[in-house]
Design a protein around this motif. Structure first.
Motif, mmCIF file in Angstrom:
data_model
loop_
_atom_site.group_PDB
_atom_site.id
_atom_site.type_symbol
_atom_site.label_atom_id
_atom_site.label_comp_id
_atom_site.label_asym_id
_atom_site.label_seq_id
_atom_site.Cartn_x
_atom_site.Cartn_y
_atom_site.Cartn_z
ATOM 1 N N VAL A 102 0.916 -1.220 0.067
ATOM 2 C CA VAL A 102 0.105 0.167 -0.059
ATOM 3 C C VAL A 102 0.888 1.307 -0.036
ATOM 4 C CG1 VAL A 102 -1.827 1.174 1.177
ATOM 5 C CG2 VAL A 102 -2.016 -1.012 1.118
ATOM 6 N N GLU A 105 2.668 2.532 -3.365
ATOM 7 C CA GLU A 105 1.673 3.258 -4.193
ATOM 8 C C GLU A 105 1.644 4.878 -3.808
ATOM 9 O OE1 GLU A 105 -0.322 3.899 -7.152
ATOM 10 O OE2 GLU A 105 -1.474 2.094 -6.593
ATOM 11 N N HIS A 106 1.712 5.291 -2.314
ATOM 12 C CA HIS A 106 1.381 6.444 -2.125
ATOM 13 C C HIS A 106 2.656 7.253 -2.359
ATOM 14 C CE1 HIS A 106 -2.649 6.579 -0.928
ATOM 15 N NE2 HIS A 106 -2.689 5.630 -0.010
ATOM 16 N N HIS A 108 5.438 6.616 -4.271
ATOM 17 C CA HIS A 108 6.156 6.650 -5.455
ATOM 18 C C HIS A 108 7.203 5.599 -5.548
ATOM 19 C CE1 HIS A 108 3.391 9.899 -6.354
ATOM 20 N NE2 HIS A 108 3.911 10.619 -5.395
ATOM 21 N N GLY A 109 7.108 4.442 -4.921
ATOM 22 C CA GLY A 109 8.020 3.347 -5.086
ATOM 23 C C GLY A 109 9.232 3.320 -4.226
ATOM 24 N N PHE A 176 6.764 -3.614 -8.511
ATOM 25 C CA PHE A 176 6.125 -2.034 -8.550
ATOM 26 C C PHE A 176 7.308 -1.149 -8.441
ATOM 27 C CE2 PHE A 176 2.986 0.613 -6.260
ATOM 28 C CZ PHE A 176 2.028 0.310 -7.003
ATOM 29 N N SER A 179 8.696 -0.468 -11.769
ATOM 30 C CA SER A 179 7.532 0.479 -12.711
ATOM 31 C C SER A 179 7.974 1.899 -12.149
ATOM 32 C CB SER A 179 6.045 0.187 -12.474
ATOM 33 O OG SER A 179 5.725 0.530 -11.211
ATOM 34 N N PHE A 180 8.179 2.277 -11.074
ATOM 35 C CA PHE A 180 8.779 3.601 -10.684
ATOM 36 C C PHE A 180 10.206 4.066 -10.931
ATOM 37 C CE2 PHE A 180 4.781 3.142 -7.890
ATOM 38 C CZ PHE A 180 4.185 4.616 -8.216
#
Length: 312
Positions: A102, A105-106, A108-109, A176, A179-180
């Motif tokens: 969680v 996500e907030h 930014h990786g 994840f 991806s950032f």
């Protein structure tokens, strides 16, 4: 003035008092190989900065150190990259489960700290710099052997395979971050190293020896090896105190008052600065993923020695 502590008697008493409770807690069954461990195992070892070793129970039986390895890879990464690592990972307690996605996500990786899984994966990515995965794994093993001054510390290949086969959440965390743009290396390479470092097998005695540099201002007093600066040892200890037990870190600081790092194999490495390094192992975990009886043993130890960093 009180006399010197009889640490062997204290360790023996703790072991005896906890023996009726062996098997309490829940073994980490989501890693199949760890689910096979006897839940009634219990070991405890204290290695003082003077070199005295005090142990009880299964203190010389190797077990899977899991996330305790994050202390050693953090130390390696700091040695390679210095304070630049804090561009990739934070230094704040997470308040979330060790494998939570969680916050990524907030934020930014960028993981909250180096001891949750996402943060440790980011640290492993830094350790991998300039290496193949095999070389990086070799570097981690050599470093831990150097710290403990023991050449027979190895990675348990069955545990590593078991983790790789079931580590879907860790693959999600790593992808994840990738991806950032927060991982430099392919996810498969980073996780290959990560799963192997978590599969290090060490006994309580070996683990306590490996952590001794953190109790002695960055230098291993047994080997005279300078590992890190005094300032860096202090900072690693600070992170262990605030973040070393996932979302149970505050409770551990409240009850024990010592820097520590737990692993889902049931081990905990604990540091009494200026005094000793302590390792406990009991596979049954509490709801935070920390050793139930291990945490209790360390609370008893801190109470009987007055070693809490907050005073007796």
């Amino acid at each position: 003035m009180p006399g010197p502590l009889d640490l062997q008697s204290i360790v023996d008493d703790i072991h005896r008092e906890l023996t009726p409770r062996l098997g309490e807690g829940k073994v980490a069954d989501y890693i199949p190989q760890l689910a096979r461990v006897d839940p009634k195992r219990f070991g405890m070892a204290i290695v003082t900065v003077d070199g005295d070793v005090h142990m009880a129970g299964d203190a010389q039986v190797p077990f899977s150190i899991q996330s305790i390895s994050k202390v050693f890879t953090l130390t390696l990464a700091l040695g390679k990259h210095g304070e630049n690592i804090w561009k990739r990972v934070g230094r704040e307690p997470s308040g979330s489960a060790f494998n939570s996605i969680v916050q990524l996500e907030h934020e930014h990786g960028i993981p909250r700290n180096p001891f949750i899984n996402a943060g440790a994966i980011a640290i492993t990515d830094l350790v991998l710099a300039g290496h193949t995965p095999k070389e990086a794994i070799g570097e981690v093993v050599r470093f831990v052997r150097y710290l403990a001054d023991e050449d027979d510390i190895v990675i348990d290949p069955e545990v590593a395979r078991s983790e790789a086969a079931t580590g879907y959440r860790n693959f999600a965390l790593a992808n994840f971050m990738r991806s950032f743009g927060k991982l430099d290396h392919p996810v498969e390479h980073v996780l290959g190293v990560y799963f192997h470092q978590c599969a290090l097998a060490m006994s309580c005695v070996q683990l306590a020896k490996a952590g001794l540099f953190l109790a002695a201002s960055g230098t291993n007093p047994l080997t005279r090896h300078s590992v890190v600066s005094k300032q860096r040892a202090r900072r690693i200890n600070a992170l262990m105190l605030t973040c070393g037990h996932y979302d149970g870190s505050g409770d551990f600081a409240y009850r024990v008052g010592l820097p520590g790092k737990s692993g889902v194999g049931g081990g905990i490495l604990c540091v009494a600065p200026g005094k000793a390094s302590v390792a406990v192992w009991s596979p049954g975990l509490n709801h935070n993923g920390n050793s139930l009886l291990g945490s209790l043993a360390l609370e008893m130890l801190a109470s009987r020695t007055g070693w809490s960093v907050f005073g007796a």
